[in-house]
Design a protein around this motif. Sequence first.
Motif, PDB file in Angstrom:
ATOM      1  N   GLY A  87     -10.418 -34.633  19.875  1.00  0.00           N
ATOM      2  CA  GLY A  87     -11.268 -34.560  18.691  1.00  0.00           C
ATOM      3  C   GLY A  87     -12.715 -34.869  19.014  1.00  0.00           C
ATOM      4  O   GLY A  87     -13.638 -34.217  18.499  1.00  0.00           O
ATOM      5  N   TYR A  88     -12.932 -35.850  19.892  1.00  0.00           N
ATOM      6  CA  TYR A  88     -14.299 -36.186  20.284  1.00  0.00           C
ATOM      7  C   TYR A  88     -14.968 -35.028  21.018  1.00  0.00           C
ATOM      8  O   TYR A  88     -16.123 -34.670  20.722  1.00  0.00           O
ATOM      9  N   PHE A  89     -14.290 -34.438  21.996  1.00  0.00           N
ATOM     10  CA  PHE A  89     -14.903 -33.371  22.787  1.00  0.00           C
ATOM     11  C   PHE A  89     -15.243 -32.164  21.908  1.00  0.00           C
ATOM     12  O   PHE A  89     -16.266 -31.500  22.128  1.00  0.00           O
ATOM     13  N   LEU A  90     -14.402 -31.866  20.926  1.00  0.00           N
ATOM     14  CA  LEU A  90     -14.717 -30.789  20.002  1.00  0.00           C
ATOM     15  C   LEU A  90     -15.951 -31.133  19.169  1.00  0.00           C
ATOM     16  O   LEU A  90     -16.845 -30.292  18.965  1.00  0.00           O
ATOM     17  N   ALA A  91     -16.018 -32.375  18.681  1.00  0.00           N
ATOM     18  CA  ALA A  91     -17.166 -32.809  17.875  1.00  0.00           C
ATOM     19  C   ALA A  91     -18.442 -32.834  18.700  1.00  0.00           C
ATOM     20  O   ALA A  91     -19.514 -32.433  18.229  1.00  0.00           O
ATOM     21  N   ASP A  92     -18.339 -33.287  19.946  1.00  0.00           N
ATOM     22  CA  ASP A  92     -19.524 -33.372  20.802  1.00  0.00           C
ATOM     23  C   ASP A  92     -20.008 -31.979  21.186  1.00  0.00           C
ATOM     24  O   ASP A  92     -21.216 -31.721  21.240  1.00  0.00           O
ATOM     25  N   GLY A  93     -19.079 -31.067  21.445  1.00  0.00           N
ATOM     26  CA  GLY A  93     -19.468 -29.701  21.756  1.00  0.00           C
ATOM     27  C   GLY A  93     -20.209 -29.051  20.598  1.00  0.00           C
ATOM     28  O   GLY A  93     -21.224 -28.371  20.789  1.00  0.00           O
ATOM     29  N   LEU A  94     -19.713 -29.272  19.376  1.00  0.00           N
ATOM     30  CA  LEU A  94     -20.392 -28.737  18.197  1.00  0.00           C
ATOM     31  C   LEU A  94     -21.775 -29.349  18.033  1.00  0.00           C
ATOM     32  O   LEU A  94     -22.748 -28.664  17.700  1.00  0.00           O
ATOM     33  N   ASP A  95     -21.890 -30.646  18.287  1.00  0.00           N
ATOM     34  CA  ASP A  95     -23.174 -31.329  18.169  1.00  0.00           C
ATOM     35  C   ASP A  95     -24.190 -30.769  19.162  1.00  0.00           C
ATOM     36  O   ASP A  95     -25.367 -30.583  18.825  1.00  0.00           O
ATOM     37  N   MET A  96     -23.746 -30.485  20.383  1.00  0.00           N
ATOM     38  CA  MET A  96     -24.653 -29.918  21.388  1.00  0.00           C
ATOM     39  C   MET A  96     -25.080 -28.505  21.012  1.00  0.00           C
ATOM     40  O   MET A  96     -26.255 -28.140  21.146  1.00  0.00           O
ATOM     41  N   LEU A  97     -24.147 -27.687  20.531  1.00  0.00           N
ATOM     42  CA  LEU A  97     -24.491 -26.324  20.142  1.00  0.00           C
ATOM     43  C   LEU A  97     -25.453 -26.309  18.958  1.00  0.00           C
ATOM     44  O   LEU A  97     -26.278 -25.401  18.829  1.00  0.00           O
ATOM     45  N   TRP A  98     -25.358 -27.325  18.115  1.00  0.00           N
ATOM     46  CA  TRP A  98     -26.218 -27.408  16.934  1.00  0.00           C
ATOM     47  C   TRP A  98     -27.632 -27.861  17.291  1.00  0.00           C
ATOM     48  O   TRP A  98     -28.594 -27.454  16.645  1.00  0.00           O
ATOM     49  N   ASN A  99     -27.762 -28.699  18.316  1.00  0.00           N
ATOM     50  CA  ASN A  99     -29.050 -29.323  18.616  1.00  0.00           C
ATOM     51  C   ASN A  99     -29.696 -28.829  19.909  1.00  0.00           C
ATOM     52  O   ASN A  99     -30.851 -29.170  20.174  1.00  0.00           O
ATOM     53  N   GLU A 100     -28.977 -28.071  20.719  1.00  0.00           N
ATOM     54  CA  GLU A 100     -29.537 -27.551  21.961  1.00  0.00           C
ATOM     55  C   GLU A 100     -29.249 -26.060  22.067  1.00  0.00           C
ATOM     56  O   GLU A 100     -28.342 -25.542  21.418  1.00  0.00           O
ATOM     57  N   THR A 101     -30.023 -25.402  22.905  1.00  0.00           N
ATOM     58  CA  THR A 101     -29.738 -23.993  23.177  1.00  0.00           C
ATOM     59  C   THR A 101     -28.561 -23.901  24.150  1.00  0.00           C
ATOM     60  O   THR A 101     -28.237 -24.865  24.852  1.00  0.00           O
ATOM     61  N   LEU A 102     -27.942 -22.729  24.184  1.00  0.00           N
ATOM     62  CA  LEU A 102     -26.808 -22.545  25.087  1.00  0.00           C
ATOM     63  C   LEU A 102     -27.250 -22.701  26.534  1.00  0.00           C
ATOM     64  O   LEU A 102     -26.490 -23.194  27.381  1.00  0.00           O
ATOM     65  N   GLY A 103     -28.468 -22.296  26.840  1.00  0.00           N
ATOM     66  CA  GLY A 103     -28.980 -22.447  28.197  1.00  0.00           C
ATOM     67  C   GLY A 103     -29.110 -23.898  28.612  1.00  0.00           C
ATOM     68  O   GLY A 103     -28.926 -24.240  29.786  1.00  0.00           O
ATOM     69  N   GLN A 104     -29.417 -24.790  27.651  1.00  0.00           N
ATOM     70  CA  GLN A 104     -29.548 -26.207  27.958  1.00  0.00           C
ATOM     71  C   GLN A 104     -28.191 -26.900  28.081  1.00  0.00           C
ATOM     72  O   GLN A 104     -28.040 -27.836  28.854  1.00  0.00           O
ATOM     73  N   ALA A 105     -27.223 -26.439  27.310  1.00  0.00           N
ATOM     74  CA  ALA A 105     -25.958 -27.176  27.208  1.00  0.00           C
ATOM     75  C   ALA A 105     -24.786 -26.490  27.890  1.00  0.00           C
ATOM     76  O   ALA A 105     -23.665 -27.010  27.822  1.00  0.00           O
TER      77      ALA A 105
END
Length: 264
Positions: A87-105
């Motif tokens: 659950g954490y990894f799914l939430a963290d992945g969503l948080d990164m996609l929301w706040n960073e570009t795909l190239g950054q994350a």
Amino acid sequence: MDPWGLLVTSVSFAAFRGLHWALQLLPTPGSAAQDRWKWRNICVSLVHSLLTGVGALLGLLLYPQMAADPIHGHPPWALVLVAVSVGYFLADGLDMLWNETLGQAWELICHHLVVVSCLSTAILSSHYVGLSVVSLLLELNSACLHLRKLLLLSHQAPSLAFSVASWATLATLALFRLVPLGWMSIWLIRQQHQVPPPLVILGGTGLVTVGAISIALGIRILVSDVLRSRPHSPIPGHKETRGTRGCCDGELVTREDSTLSLQD
């Protein structure tokens, strides 16, 4: 398929997303004000690492059967621990996609996809839970990585606290990251006749990926925190000024921003 595991995964996802949101309401340290999102993201990652890393260590100490029989031997709460991590990894992945570009994350997104794929096998099949719990020992090293990163964001490098965090990171990387990865690799090779070929490929890919990233990360930290931080004899005719020291400190933070901080 274990509906209880899926329920815990969903609750964990919602809880970590809620924690991300709640941290937005709290003040960020002034030294990290320029990167509030990264500060909040790493704080949430630290909570997850402490929760699952300590839980995995205590679980294996109290129930060593999980290591003796990684496929079938596990108590009911072990599946809960694995589901919380997914659950954490799914939430963290969503948080990164929301706040960073795909190239950054993209590096961490790929890492999260590999980890979720491997851990989800235990939730969907109710097998390999013990093996998943052993893999969560890596979070003890991740906790040190996150603490070190928070000190960098707070401009606490160099300092005694940062030196302790750096050495703790290197020590736990060897003990709680490379040793478990090596143990799981040997186990998978020896027991490949008991594991379906698709899971052998999935597990082998995950171990190779995380292992390679872990070794590279350890080398980077060793070079940046230990080798480059050793005092050098002053250059004749060169006088260190406040401006030159600030430049070096900034370089350390910039270099570390480009270093992959594992969250597995």
